[in-house]
Design an enzyme around this catalytic site. Structure first.
Site, mmCIF file in Angstrom:
data_model
loop_
_atom_site.group_PDB
_atom_site.id
_atom_site.type_symbol
_atom_site.label_atom_id
_atom_site.label_comp_id
_atom_site.label_asym_id
_atom_site.label_seq_id
_atom_site.Cartn_x
_atom_site.Cartn_y
_atom_site.Cartn_z
ATOM 1 N N ALA A 1 60.020 22.508 87.761
ATOM 2 C CA ALA A 1 59.011 22.263 86.732
ATOM 3 C C ALA A 1 58.390 23.555 86.219
ATOM 4 C CB ALA A 1 57.912 21.348 87.292
ATOM 5 N N GLU A 2 58.221 24.520 87.104
ATOM 6 C CA GLU A 2 57.534 25.754 86.731
ATOM 7 C C GLU A 2 58.397 26.700 85.910
ATOM 8 O OE1 GLU A 2 54.504 26.754 87.016
ATOM 9 O OE2 GLU A 2 53.593 25.344 88.413
#
Length: 202
Positions: free
Chosen positions: A101-102
Site C-alpha cells: 500500500a505504501e
C-alpha cells in the site's frame, strides 16, 4: 422519541437505504441523548459508527490486489520481510500489505511529504528508528516493522488503530480517540486490511 420524530427518521433512513447502490462513501450513525438518530458520510465525532458500507468501495478494494502492478517483484524482499517479521513478532502478511500500500514495492519511492522507501518512513520517524538510509530495503523494512510493532503494542494489538496511526500519526489518533475522520486514512486502512487478507490467502 415521539412518533412524529420517529416517522421523520424512518423516512430519512429509507432515503439512505434507497441511495446505497449509488453511494460514494460509508454511512455512519449515532443516537444522541435525546434519542435523535444522526446520519452522515463524513463523521466528525467518534460517537459515529459505521451503519452501512459503501459497496462500490468495498468491491474496488477486493479487486485491486494485483502483484503485477508492483514496481519490483515482492519475492525479492521476502527474506528481509521474513527475518524482520520474526524478529519483531509482526505478522508477515501485514508487513507485506503495508509495503504494497505504501510504495508498491518500490524501494526508491518518495512522497511529496518526504516519506521514503518501501515502508514510506518520514525523516523524523526514520531518525528515531536509527534508519540512516531509508532507500536501503533492509534498513527501511527493519525500521518500518519495528515501528509497526511499537504501534501494535501501543494499541494492544488493534491492527486497525495501528494502521491509522501509521498513516495519520499517533497524535491524530489520540485527538479523535480512534481512526481519524480523514478519507485518506480510512481508505488506507481498508486497503491495507484488504491486501493483508489477500496475502494470507495467497
Amino acid at each position: 422519541m415521539t412518533r412524529g420524530v420517529a416517522i421523520v427518521w424512518f423516512a430519512v433512513l429509507g432515503a439512505v437505504v434507497l441511495r446505497i447502490p449509488c453511494a460514494t462513501a460509508d454511512i455512519y450513525r449515532y443516537e444522541d441523548d435525546e434519542g435523535v438518530v444522526h446520519f452522515t458520510d463524513a463523521p466528525t465525532d467518534k460517537r459515529f459508527k459505521v451503519f452501512m458500507r459503501d459497496l462500490k468501495k468495498d468491491r474496488r478494494l477486493r479487486t485491486t490486489f494485483k502483484l503485477a502492478g508492483c514496481a519490483r517483484n515482492p519475492e525479492e524482499f521476502e527474506p528481509i520481510i521474513d527475518q524482520c517479521a520474526l524478529e519483531y513478532g509482526v505478522e508477515k502478511s501485514l508487513v507485506k500489505a503495508v509495503i504494497h500500500a505504501e510504495s508498491g514495492y518500490n524501494p526508491n519511492a518518495l512522497s511529496r511529504k518526504g516519506a521514503s522507501g518501501l515502508m514510506q518512513l518520514m525523516p523524523q520517524t526514520a531518525r528515531d528508528l536509527k534508519v540512516s538510509n531509508s532507500f536501503d530495503p533492509r534498513e527501511n523494512i527493519r525500521g518500518g516493522v519495528r515501528y509497526l510493532r511499537f504501534l501494535l503494542d501501543t494499541f494492544k494489538g488493534d491492527v486497525t488503530m495501528a494502521l491509522a496511526a501509521y498513516n495519520a500519526g499517533l497524535s491524530r489518533v489520540a485527538q479523535y480517540g480512534g481512526v481519524p475522520p480523514y478519507q485518506e486514512t480510512r481508505t488506507y486502512v481498508d486497503k491495507v486490511l484488504s491486501y493483508r487478507k489477500s496475502y494470507q490467502t495467497n
